[in-house]
Design an enzyme around this catalytic site. Structure first.
Site, PDB file in Angstrom:
ATOM      1  CE  LYS A 190      -1.429   1.952   3.661  1.00 40.36           C
ATOM      2  NZ  LYS A 190      -2.183   2.371   4.843  1.00 40.36           N
ATOM      3  CG  ASP A 208      -7.505   3.884   2.547  1.00 39.74           C
ATOM      4  OD1 ASP A 208      -8.278   3.655   1.624  1.00 39.74           O
ATOM      5  OD2 ASP A 208      -7.078   5.146   2.759  1.00 39.74           O
TER       6      ASP A 208
END
Ligand code: SF4
Length: 323
Positions: A190, A208
């Site tokens: 991420k 997220d």
């Protein structure tokens, strides 16, 4: 950026009746349209919020049969176009001026708000602007500098580790390849995608907590694992859309489609959303749930882009004077 995984919800609900909405937006990238379409004032932000409330449907749509794959893809792309119109000013909500600052800020954003990170990093980057400077900081000093972001011991370890690796293995520069970024301490997929998408212009989907939740509510995936969500969404959208799609979805999750109380009654994409009705459907009550520029509140960045229609976040309050 809070990474806590959340339970999927869209899969539990039957999809909403397909509703005819306004003509899809032009196929123009949001970053191109931002300069021309973004409301320039607080008043404009209020107008956006009012428009959001006005467009919301009055009652819950009836259940209907599961969609075909083609219908899911079409609806997903329409949602993306609607979000591009709603948030032409969507952007990363961390303040940064170079790839190293973005990398550090993203590591710090775990389990806290971007605003808290933005309030913390000016002091940090004044003391340690480069990987060499940060690697040389005594851990106790770094811990004190980043303490407001929480989990400061673990984050200190990551920052010193990644700064040392950048200094020793990458000539003091942040690498622009996913396979290199994920070798840095504290850097997962991420974080790597955030850096690639926003500092190097390499398309990436940032999953997220907000993105995962909304992707499930939109019916784009039933997965909870971030990598599986990323793969499902990547199969729906062209690569060129990945970075801006991530910003738009996260913007919508932070402003309208909240985790516990989504503002369905004030949501402009409600006609396209199979999870409409999961949150407050009364337009008046829903409008009160809107946040940031849509709710007339300050944003997360202390230095937002020029086209951001809301107010900047305030700097951190100075510590109270000892009596
Ligand atoms: S706020 Fe409600 S209608 Fe809007 S995207 Fe979220 S769940 Fe769907």
């Amino acid at each position: 950026m809070n990474d806590t995984p959340e339970k999927p919800t869209a899969a539990k609900k039957a999809p909403a009746k397909r509703t005819t909405t306004k003509a899809p937006a032009k196929k123009t990238a949001a970053n191109k349209t931002a300069a021309t379409k973004a409301p320039a004032t607080k008043a404009a932000a209020k107008t956006t919020a009012k428009a959001a409330a006005k467009k919301a449907p009055a009652k819950k749509a009836p259940a209907r049969k599961p969609e075909s794959r083609t219908a899911v893809v079409r609806r997903a792309r329409r949602i993306n176009r609607e979000l591009a119109e709603l948030y032409p000013y969507a952007h990363p909500e961390l303040d940064f001026t170079n790839p190293f600052e973005l990398l550090v800020a993203t590591v710090l954003s775990a389990q806290t708000t971007d605003m808290r990170v933005n309030q913390t990093t000016p002091r940090l980057f004044a003391v340690a602007p480069t990987p060499e400077d940060m690697a040389a900081l005594p851990p106790e000093e770094l811990e004190e500098l980043i303490r407001p972001t929480g989990f400061f011991r673990a984050k200190t370890k990551s920052l010193i580790g990644l700064s040392t690796a950048l200094r020793d293995r990458f000539g003091g520069e942040v690498p622009g390849r996913l396979e290199d970024l994920v070798t840095l301490p504290g850097v997962g997929r991420k974080t790597a995608n955030v850096v690639l998408g926003n500092a190097f212009g390499v398309p990436g989907i940032t999953v997220d907590t907000h993105f995962g939740r909304l992707a499930r509510r939109f019916g784009w995936t039933t997965q909870e694992d971030a990598e599986k969500v990323e793969a499902d969404v990547a199969a729906i959208f062209p690569k060129s859309e990945w970075t801006m799609l991530s910003h738009r979805v996260v913007f919508h999750g932070r402003r309208v489609c909240h985790s516990r109380k989504p503002a369905c009654g004030a949501c402009p994409i409600a006609p396209l959303c199979p999870s409409y009705g999961e949150g407050e459907t009364d337009p008046e009550k829903a409008r009160k749930l809107l946040k940031y520029e849509l709710g007339g509140q300050p944003g997360q960045r202390l230095k937002p882009p020029a086209d951001y229609p809301g107010q900047p976040a305030p700097p951190m309050a100075p510590p109270a004077a000892a009596s």
